[in-house]
Design an enzyme around this catalytic site. Sequence first.
Site, PDB file in Angstrom:
ATOM      1  N   CYS A  31      -1.367   0.518   7.411  1.00 34.78           N
ATOM      2  CA  CYS A  31      -2.909   0.214   7.649  1.00 34.78           C
ATOM      3  C   CYS A  31      -3.042  -0.921   6.530  1.00 34.78           C
ATOM      4  O   CYS A  31      -3.586  -1.885   7.342  1.00 34.78           O
ATOM      5  CB  CYS A  31      -3.710   1.613   7.216  1.00 34.78           C
ATOM      6  SG  CYS A  31      -3.689   2.813   8.458  1.00 34.78           S
ATOM      7  N   ARG A  32      -3.332  -0.693   5.225  1.00 36.43           N
ATOM      8  CA  ARG A  32      -3.725  -1.680   4.609  1.00 36.43           C
ATOM      9  C   ARG A  32      -3.164  -2.900   4.184  1.00 36.43           C
ATOM     10  O   ARG A  32      -3.376  -4.094   4.618  1.00 36.43           O
ATOM     11  CB  ARG A  32      -4.334  -1.214   3.192  1.00 36.43           C
ATOM     12  CG  ARG A  32      -5.496  -0.034   3.125  1.00 36.43           C
ATOM     13  CD  ARG A  32      -5.493   0.803   1.914  1.00 36.43           C
ATOM     14  NE  ARG A  32      -4.447   1.598   1.912  1.00 36.43           N
ATOM     15  CZ  ARG A  32      -4.285   2.028   0.759  1.00 36.43           C
ATOM     16  NH1 ARG A  32      -5.023   1.883  -0.304  1.00 36.43           N
ATOM     17  NH2 ARG A  32      -3.057   3.125   0.535  1.00 36.43           N
ATOM     18  N   SER A  33      -1.944  -2.815   3.838  1.00 32.26           N
ATOM     19  CA  SER A  33      -0.868  -3.961   3.633  1.00 32.26           C
ATOM     20  C   SER A  33      -0.526  -4.841   4.902  1.00 32.26           C
ATOM     21  O   SER A  33      -0.658  -6.226   4.818  1.00 32.26           O
ATOM     22  CB  SER A  33       0.154  -3.466   2.741  1.00 32.26           C
ATOM     23  OG  SER A  33       1.047  -2.605   3.384  1.00 32.26           O
ATOM     24  N   CYS A  91       0.880  -1.076  -0.110  1.00 27.32           N
ATOM     25  CA  CYS A  91      -0.121  -0.034   0.055  1.00 27.32           C
ATOM     26  C   CYS A  91       0.977   1.192  -0.032  1.00 27.32           C
ATOM     27  O   CYS A  91       2.062   1.234  -0.371  1.00 27.32           O
ATOM     28  CB  CYS A  91      -1.001  -0.088   0.976  1.00 27.32           C
ATOM     29  SG  CYS A  91      -0.034  -0.059   2.961  1.00 27.32           S
ATOM     30  N   ASN A 116       2.183   1.589   4.358  1.00 22.45           N
ATOM     31  CA  ASN A 116       2.429   0.288   4.898  1.00 22.45           C
ATOM     32  C   ASN A 116       2.249   0.266   6.636  1.00 22.45           C
ATOM     33  O   ASN A 116       2.846  -0.443   7.210  1.00 22.45           O
ATOM     34  CB  ASN A 116       4.090  -0.240   4.958  1.00 22.45           C
ATOM     35  CG  ASN A 116       4.327  -1.770   5.321  1.00 22.45           C
ATOM     36  OD1 ASN A 116       5.418  -2.075   5.388  1.00 22.45           O
ATOM     37  ND2 ASN A 116       3.468  -2.425   5.145  1.00 22.45           N
ATOM     38  N   ASP A 144      -8.465   3.496   1.872  1.00 23.89           N
ATOM     39  CA  ASP A 144      -7.611   3.643   2.952  1.00 23.89           C
ATOM     40  C   ASP A 144      -8.122   4.436   4.328  1.00 23.89           C
ATOM     41  O   ASP A 144      -8.576   5.227   4.209  1.00 23.89           O
ATOM     42  CB  ASP A 144      -6.359   4.754   2.270  1.00 23.89           C
ATOM     43  CG  ASP A 144      -5.133   4.892   3.353  1.00 23.89           C
ATOM     44  OD1 ASP A 144      -5.138   4.476   4.472  1.00 23.89           O
ATOM     45  OD2 ASP A 144      -4.440   5.141   2.986  1.00 23.89           O
TER      46      ASP A 144
HETATM   47  P1  4NP Z   1      -1.742   2.736   4.181  1.00 31.42           P
HETATM   48  O1  4NP Z   1      -2.321   4.055   4.798  1.00 31.42           O
HETATM   49  O2  4NP Z   1      -1.268   3.047   2.688  1.00 31.42           O
HETATM   50  O3  4NP Z   1      -2.947   1.794   4.154  1.00 31.42           O
HETATM   51  O4  4NP Z   1      -0.757   2.319   5.098  1.00 31.42           O
HETATM   52  C1  4NP Z   1      -1.755   5.491   4.718  1.00 31.42           C
HETATM   53  C2  4NP Z   1      -1.075   5.732   6.124  1.00 31.42           C
HETATM   54  C3  4NP Z   1      -0.376   6.868   6.326  1.00 31.42           C
HETATM   55  C4  4NP Z   1      -0.146   7.627   5.028  1.00 31.42           C
HETATM   56  C5  4NP Z   1      -0.694   7.277   3.657  1.00 31.42           C
HETATM   57  C6  4NP Z   1      -1.359   6.030   3.621  1.00 31.42           C
HETATM   58  N1  4NP Z   1       0.526   8.961   5.125  1.00 31.42           N
HETATM   59  O5  4NP Z   1       0.767   9.580   4.011  1.00 31.42           O
HETATM   60  O6  4NP Z   1       0.873   9.226   6.149  1.00 31.42           O
END
Ligand code: 4NP
Length: 149
Positions: A14-16, A9, A12, A124
Amino acid sequence: MVYRILFVCLGNICRSPSAEAVTRALARDRGTELELDSAGTGRWHVGEPPYGPMQEAARRRGHDLSALRARQVTRADFEAFDLIVAMDAENLDDLRRMAPRDARARLALFTDYAPQTGATAIPDPYYTRDFDGTLDLVETCARGLIAQL
Ligand code: 4NP
């Protein structure tokens, strides 16, 4: 050789990591041996554990994400893994851009394993705040993925 899957994702956190933990639990239940990991296309959260509210939502479903640490995707991942699974189209575009020409790993979109949902991305929850909705979809996609192995 054990089949190796990398979930990717943006952050890294939340989703992955959720996809990794949910798929690991389902594979264990079915007795399917897999090597699983997750990574982010971005580097903002490298070294951090998964996001607190994501960990809590996952824990309520029996998944402990606390030992995971964020890392960024590397070109070596395209050799080390058989399959790299993106959480959304942006992740997939970023992966295609960085893939070595002779990459071993096949690239896929996680939602392609759950066409019955009509979803084209894992939302997300860092932005939607719907951690349970994301976990519901992750579980459906993980089931579909394992069924295809
Ligand atoms: P993820 O979510 O891609 O599912 O881990 C996110 C968490 C934080 C951010 C982006 C995506 N960020 O830019 O801080």
